[in-house]
Scaffold this motif. Structure first.
Motif: not given
Length: 780
Positions: A230-240, A244-261
């Motif tokens: 992106s002209s705003r963010d540069g090259y970027w990559y995100s990896q979710p 699966n914490i429990a049958p009724n809980y879960d979480a998604t953690i997504t590090p994202k790298y932006m070359s401009h930011r």
């Protein structure tokens, strides 16, 4: 709460095939998938008898037997074909055990797997077995591979030097090799050691250990990554990363790298408990390195919480809270939790108690606005509402309703007054109807008391400490529905639905409620603003939302709808038109600018037309009788021949006068009419290729507002999509006549045959991208 897994997480053994997938590609992919023949036998297969047929048999009663030539062994759902099978029996009574030894090649089938192998040993009284040089395919879903050895146990399969792919036979687009795979059948997960992911036979990824799902149960792992520039963010990559914490809980953690930011950490936590369900999310960028961001706070962050619950039978709790670090956050970042087009972030919480005839609620609301204004909107904290309903009074002739509210208003600006507002609103209504129509008469009383306090800042405006306002209202609403068979359209029925409404409410001067400065943002008083007009709003009781501005009314609204139904009772066309006639000016104070000062409202027209099964049209139009010009218009025509294929042309128009009147001073920066022309096209070119294109042009500015082009290739076992986008954005210290664009491109890759959403074309996801997402505008 299911998730799709990526080529890095390699959740390649999940593959329960979706029954709601895209039909054609789904059918193609099932061609190479084996199906279990016959009826599935229930119960413990170990208790079932064993049936054996062969061309020749050597039987040594009671210890052993050798079957040669087309040996056919069946036990429940198990079916084994081989050239030679030796069956041995050891022990007696309850200690009796039966074994089968297969040599020289075999073909084994059950309801879960098909196996071709060289040699095998089976315990016929358990699920234990050993297979060498096996070629296997999963039954009823995609998944195949090879293994040097397979240990079949009661609840575990252990594969040595094994491969797996969801691609069909003769398709080697991707595969995974592992030195050992352990499948836990009941727990529905698999462990892999020394896993190597290959594309066209070339290794591209290695991990010493993986734990993966092999069924519907959610498992932790890496999700589908995305990358682009992106002209705003540069090259970027995100990896979710999915947890699966429990049958009724879960979480998604997504590090994202932006070359401009720099690095941004995003997270989402979802929960489902007896007290309710919800989602908590956050986004955090420790230091924004973007050169054109001039904010003092380089830490950019977002917090989001949405919660809904029902508890103790009659209680409800709702929370919708979004807060960002700065006004430009949604301009600079693409987020699932807000958009710069919203203009504000909502922060709201409400707890309510319900009974058949009454309910009450305690709530709090405030807004974080993104416009640069000196004085923002008020917060309502707390707000207490009580409603009471009682129908069928006076022998069924009257319905009684009571709405009451107490709310405290506060503002961040020390120039603005604070206030308590106490409001009570009883009403009595009666309805009379027969086969020709209905007559509804309603009387209502607005009784409001304000306790106001002057702002603490220098230059704060004086306000009346106590204000009382009492306004009665009467409304008479007459509606009817007439139907006839049309003479000019064969087999069509037309309805006429005229409607007439008279509304009276006397004038009360309300200039002493709030400060005159409250007109600078979001309208009037503490929580009121003008209601945007359309056909249906003509029949509303009030011109303003909120309770601080209740305009006088002495008006008649005339309108109606005609509809055309075909012989199958399907609505094919409708047209609605209406206008309000002011017998006297509608006023809220002595300021002429806040008065209608006109004899009638704008004409409001709306229509939908289902031309045929493929073509649909929608249009709405408002004509200002005072200015003698169009104030608002939009239209769209869409061609939708099959599935998700569509082409839509749309046009939106809003006059500058309409914008100033309805959207307030915060929108005046546009300073001219809005004229936007749009084209949206989405097409599944083949069962494998899908394309989406969007183009929006502002005719007034003579500038492109947004462009998007996306293409996705889909196969049975993988898909790749590329999307390019260009849209208008803004930046600090931007020149008034300067137009700033952000140009971006994104790439997604996905393995197929691994989840319930497999084999869809990707059109819906591509249509939802952008500041101006696709909207199916018609209602037929």
């Amino acid at each position: 709460m299911n998730k799709k897994y990526t080529f890095i997480s390699l959740s390649i053994l999940t593959a329960l095939y979706s029954q709601t997938s895209l039909a054609d590609l789904h059918t193609q992919c099932l061609v190479g998938v084996p199906k279990f023949s016959g009826e599935v036998v229930s119960g413990d297969p170990n208790d079932l008898p064993v049936y054996i047929e062969a061309d020749d048999a050597e039987i040594n009663q009671p210890t052993s037997a050798i079957y040669k030539g087309n040996a056919d062994l069946k036990q429940g759902n198990r079916h084994l074909l081989a050239d030679s099978v030796e069956v041995k029996q050891i022990g007696e009574g309850t200690a009796l055990q039966r074994f089968a030894y297969v040599r020289g090649g075999f073909d084994y089938k059950d309801e879960q797997i098909n196996l071709l192998g060289q040699n095998a040993d089976f315990n016929l009284d358990s699920k234990d077995g050993h297979v060498s040089d096996a070629d296997y395919q999963l039954v009823g879903r995609q998944g195949r591979g090879k293994a040097q050895e397979i240990e079949l146990r009661n609840a575990i399969r252990v594969m040595k030097n094994a491969t797996f792919t969801s691609c069909l036979p003769n398709d080697n687009a991707w595969a995974v090799d592992a030195s050992e795979i352990r499948q836990y059948i009941k727990e529905e997960y698999a462990e892999m050691w020394h896993a190597r992911f290959k594309v066209q036979g070339v290794p591209v990824f290695y991990t010493p250990y993986l734990q993966l799902p092999i069924g519907n149960r959610r498992r932790s792992g890496l999700l589908i990554p995305s990358a682009g520039s992106s002209s705003r963010d540069g090259y970027w990559y995100s990896q979710p990363i999915y947890w699966n914490i429990a049958p009724n809980y879960d979480a998604t953690i997504t590090p994202k790298y932006m070359s401009h930011r720099g690095w941004q950490l995003n997270g989402e936590f979802r929960y489902l408990t007896p007290l309710g369900e919800g989602k908590i999310a956050g986004e955090y960028l420790g230091r924004d390195r973007y050169d054109e961001y001039y904010g003092e706070n380089r830490k950019r962050h977002l917090f989001y919480w949405n919660h809904n619950s029902a508890f103790l039978e009659n209680w409800r709790l709702n929370i919708d809270y979004t807060r960002v670090s700065d006004k430009r956050y949604f301009t600079d970042f693409t987020s699932d939790y807000g958009s710069s087009t919203d203009g504000y972030a909502n922060q709201y919480a409400r707890i309510a108690y319900y009974q058949p005839h009454y309910n009450f609620a305690i709530s709090a609301r405030q807004f974080q606005i993104f416009d640069e204004v000196d004085i923002g909107p008020y917060r309502a904290l707390p707000q207490i509402d009580f409603n009471y309903y009682k129908n069928d009074l006076a022998n069924g002739w009257l319905d009684f309703k009571l709405f009451s509210q107490a709310v405290r208003f506060d503002n961040d600006s020390s120039l603005m007054p604070t206030a308590w507002r106490f409001h009570i609103e009883p009403s009595l209504a009666t309805a009379m109807s027969n086969k020709y129509g209905s007559l509804n008469i309603e009387t209502k009383l607005y009784a409001t008391h304000y306790q106001q306090k002057k702002g603490k800042g220098d230059g704060a405006e004086e306000v009346e400490k106590r204000v009382n306002r009492v306004i009665p209202q009467i409304k008479v609403d007459l509606q009817t529905v007439l139907a006839r068979d049309t003479t000019f359209l064969k087999d069509y029925t037309q309805t006429f639905e005229p409607r007439a409404q008279y509304l009276y409410r006397p004038y009360r001067n309300q200039s002493n409620i709030g400060s005159s400065r409250t007109n600078d943002y979001l309208g009037y008083g503490y929580d009121s603003s003008l209601v945007q007009q359309d056909y249906y709003s003509l029949f509303r009781d009030r011109r303003y939302s909120g309770l601080d501005r209740i305009a006088s009314a002495n008006q008649v609204t005339l309108g109606g709808t005609t509809r055309f139904y075909d012989r199958h009772s399907m609505e094919r066309f409708n047209f609605s038109a209406g206008q309000t006639y002011y017998l006297t000016d509608s006023r809220i104070d002595s300021n002429p600018a806040n008065s209608t000062q006109r004899s009638s409202s704008s004409w409001a027209l709306e229509s939908n037309w289902k031309i045929n099964d493929n073509w649909n049209w929608h249009g709405s139009y408002q004509y200002d009788t005072q200015l003698k010009k169009t104030s608002l218009a939009n239209t769209s025509i869409e061609y939708n021949p099959e599935r998700n294929n569509l082409i839509q042309f749309n046009y939106r128009y809003a006059s500058q006068a309409y914008i100033d009147q309805n959207l307030g001073r915060s929108a005046n920066a546009y300073n001219q009419d809005i004229k936007q022309l749009g084209l949206v096209a989405a097409w599944e070119v083949t069962d494998n290729w899908a394309v989406v294109g969007k183009y929006y042009q502002d005719l007034a500015l003579k500038k492109t507002v947004e462009q998007y082009f996306g293409v996705q290739y889909n196969s049975c076992c993988w898909a790749v999509g590329v999307g390019a986008r260009r849209y208008v954005t803004s930046r600090p210290n931007q020149d008034p006549d300067e137009v700033v664009y952000d140009n971006s491109i994104g790439v997604t890759f996905e393995l197929r045959g691994l989840g319930t959403n497999d084999h869809q074309s990707g059109i819906q996801d591509m249509l939802e991208k952008g500041k101006l997402p696709y909207i199916k505008a018609y209602s037929l």
